[in-house]
Scaffold this active site. Structure first.
Site, PDB file in Angstrom:
ATOM      1  N   SER A 162     -21.326 -10.766  14.040  1.00  0.00           N
ATOM      2  CA  SER A 162     -20.686  -9.809  14.938  1.00  0.00           C
ATOM      3  C   SER A 162     -21.046  -8.363  14.666  1.00  0.00           C
ATOM      4  O   SER A 162     -20.980  -7.530  15.571  1.00  0.00           O
ATOM      5  CB  SER A 162     -19.162  -9.974  14.864  1.00  0.00           C
ATOM      6  OG  SER A 162     -18.697  -9.709  13.555  1.00  0.00           O
TER       7      SER A 162
ATOM      8  N   LYS B  61     -11.999 -14.196  23.021  1.00  0.00           N
ATOM      9  CA  LYS B  61     -13.123 -13.345  23.400  1.00  0.00           C
ATOM     10  C   LYS B  61     -13.624 -13.770  24.776  1.00  0.00           C
ATOM     11  O   LYS B  61     -13.029 -13.427  25.784  1.00  0.00           O
ATOM     12  CB  LYS B  61     -14.197 -13.381  22.313  1.00  0.00           C
ATOM     13  CG  LYS B  61     -13.720 -12.733  21.005  1.00  0.00           C
ATOM     14  CD  LYS B  61     -14.774 -12.712  19.938  1.00  0.00           C
ATOM     15  CE  LYS B  61     -14.351 -11.887  18.737  1.00  0.00           C
ATOM     16  NZ  LYS B  61     -13.113 -12.340  18.078  1.00  0.00           N
TER      17      LYS B  61
ATOM     18  N   HIS C 105     -18.616 -15.270  18.482  1.00  0.00           N
ATOM     19  CA  HIS C 105     -19.458 -14.360  19.263  1.00  0.00           C
ATOM     20  C   HIS C 105     -20.631 -15.099  19.890  1.00  0.00           C
ATOM     21  O   HIS C 105     -21.726 -14.538  20.039  1.00  0.00           O
ATOM     22  CB  HIS C 105     -19.935 -13.202  18.382  1.00  0.00           C
ATOM     23  CG  HIS C 105     -18.829 -12.280  17.980  1.00  0.00           C
ATOM     24  ND1 HIS C 105     -18.392 -11.248  18.785  1.00  0.00           N
ATOM     25  CD2 HIS C 105     -18.036 -12.254  16.879  1.00  0.00           C
ATOM     26  CE1 HIS C 105     -17.394 -10.613  18.188  1.00  0.00           C
ATOM     27  NE2 HIS C 105     -17.155 -11.204  17.041  1.00  0.00           N
TER      28      HIS C 105
END
Length: 420
Positions: free
Chosen positions: A207, A266, A235
């Site tokens: 990340s 996310k 991610h």
């Protein structure tokens, strides 16, 4: 006379305790203020900006005029404000209530939790899945439950803090290999052959730097030395790979990665929640032994509803995930042409490397003045001397949004000497 008598009177036991408590609190305050002042002095103070709108590519920020372009959210697919995702959350809230007021094994499991777990395992093509309040909890819960003093865990040195903390909690033998260095990993796998189980743990996409783990090579070494492979996909889930299933799909090793941890907070709706997916026996063990699962309330129904709809949208079409590629390349190429150093490779995390913490902070402030929301990252979030502004591209950014961001960076970079 009366005042002198009061001063000379011995303190009662209660007064003594109160005095000592005040003295301890004063000492704590002194220590804390010194530590906080050192953070301010180093230029690494992290201020929280207040957003007065829902998350999206265009937001409103307290103290700023008009709309602001947001380039620092993990809202990779723009689903945190997608109307169908919001509607699904509202429907779940109405039908199933605000929350369960309990942990899963007592009275905190609803059919929507089981349905979402089944959907997650199907999305990742694994046997089963288990939900957590966050992926931080998922990482905190897996290593201690799975590994014993007979086992070994081999961790990339730049793994996320939650992986590091989770490994600290377990009693396995710990090896740390150099970042994405396969020679070092192999040497440590050779040394770890004396242990019962060997687990290689890595972020799929890192990340802070936007680089992607060499999973083909990791899986090849794991097969050679009979090790298991664990990846954190926070991610990557939703947008890497042809169908957004993550780095293992992107690199063609879905059948070789044993355990996947990821987040719902996310790309998959942006609310909260995390999960582990993998072999059914492992998931069964986590339901029995994983402390963050056993001692935390179940996910609120609204969060479950939002994440479930986000997965539906991804499994219906890969169009949203694929829209990321061109936009990411546009930003990276234009920033490189302007003279900036961008870390990582083809990932929508685009760290603009600046080095000095104070420079990253003042440039981020000036970007906000120009209508661009970005944040400077410095120690201890990243190593000293590697401060940066981490830009994150979203599928809902337009080409004009990206070009405006590059133009603002160029102006601010020249102003502060980051560009010639």
């Amino acid at each position: 006379m009366w005042g002198r008598r009061l001063l000379s009177s011995p303190l009662s036991p209660g007064q003594c305790r109160a005095y000592r408590a005040r003295a301890a609190l004063a000492q704590l305050s002194h220590v804390l203020e010194a530590e906080l002042e050192s953070i301010r002095g180093a230029g690494t103070w992290k201020s929280e900006r207040v957003i007065t709108s829902k998350q999206g590519p265009h937001i409103h920020v307290e103290g700023s005029r008009g709309g602001i372009l947001n380039f620092c959210a993990n809202n990779y697919l723009g689903l945190s404000s997608h109307p169908e995702v919001i509607r699904s959350g509202l429907e779940a809230l109405e039908k199933f209530g605000a929350g369960l007021s309990s942990v899963r094994f007592i009275c905190g499991t609803q059919n929507i939790h089981k349905n979402l777990e089944e959907k997650i395992s199907r999305f990742h093509q694994r046997e089963d899945a288990i939900l957590y309040a966050s992926c931080f909890d998922a990482n905190a819960g897996i290593f201690e439950a799975l590994l014993t003093p007979e086992d070994a865990v081999l961790s990339d040195e730049l793994n996320h803090a939650s992986i590091i903390d989770g490994i600290r909690l377990c009693k396995a033998n710990k090896y740390r290999y150099k970042h994405m260095d396969m020679q070092d990993l192999e040497a440590k796998l050779q040394d770890a052959q004396k242990h019962r189980l060997r687990l290689v743990a890595t972020d799929g996409a890192f990340s802070m730097d936007g680089d992607i783990a060499p999973l083909k090579e990791i899986c090849s070494l794991a097969q050679k030395y009979q090790a298991l492979v664990f990846i954190d996909e926070c991610h990557a889930t939703g947008f890497l790979g042809p169908n957004g299933r993550g780095t293992d799909e992107l690199l063609g090793v879905m059948d070789q990665v044993d355990i996947v941890n990821s987040t719902l907070g996310k790309a998959l709706g942006g609310a909260a929640g995390g999960y582990t997916t993998g072999p059914k026996a492992l998931i069964d063990l986590l339901r029995q032994r994983s402390r963050p699962y056993l001692f935390s309330n179940s996910l609120p129904p609204a969060v479950v509803g939002c994440a479930s709809k986000a997965l539906d949208l991804l499994m219906e079409s890969n169009a949203i995930a694929q829209s990321m590629v061109a936009k990411t390349r546009r930003f990276r190429s234009k920033m490189a042409a302007a003279g900036f150093s961008i870390s990582g490779n083809d990932h929508p995390i685009c760290p603009v490397m600046l080095g000095e913490a104070r420079l990253a902070s003042v440039m981020a402030d000036d970007m906000l003045e120009r209508g661009i929301y970005v944040i400077g990252f410095s120690y201890p979030v990243v190593p000293k001397g590697k401060a940066r502004i981490r830009v994150q591209i979203s599928a809902v950014h337009s080409e004009d949004d990206i070009d405006r961001c590059v133009e603002a960076f160029t102006e601010v970079g020249r102003k502060h000497g980051a560009l010639p």
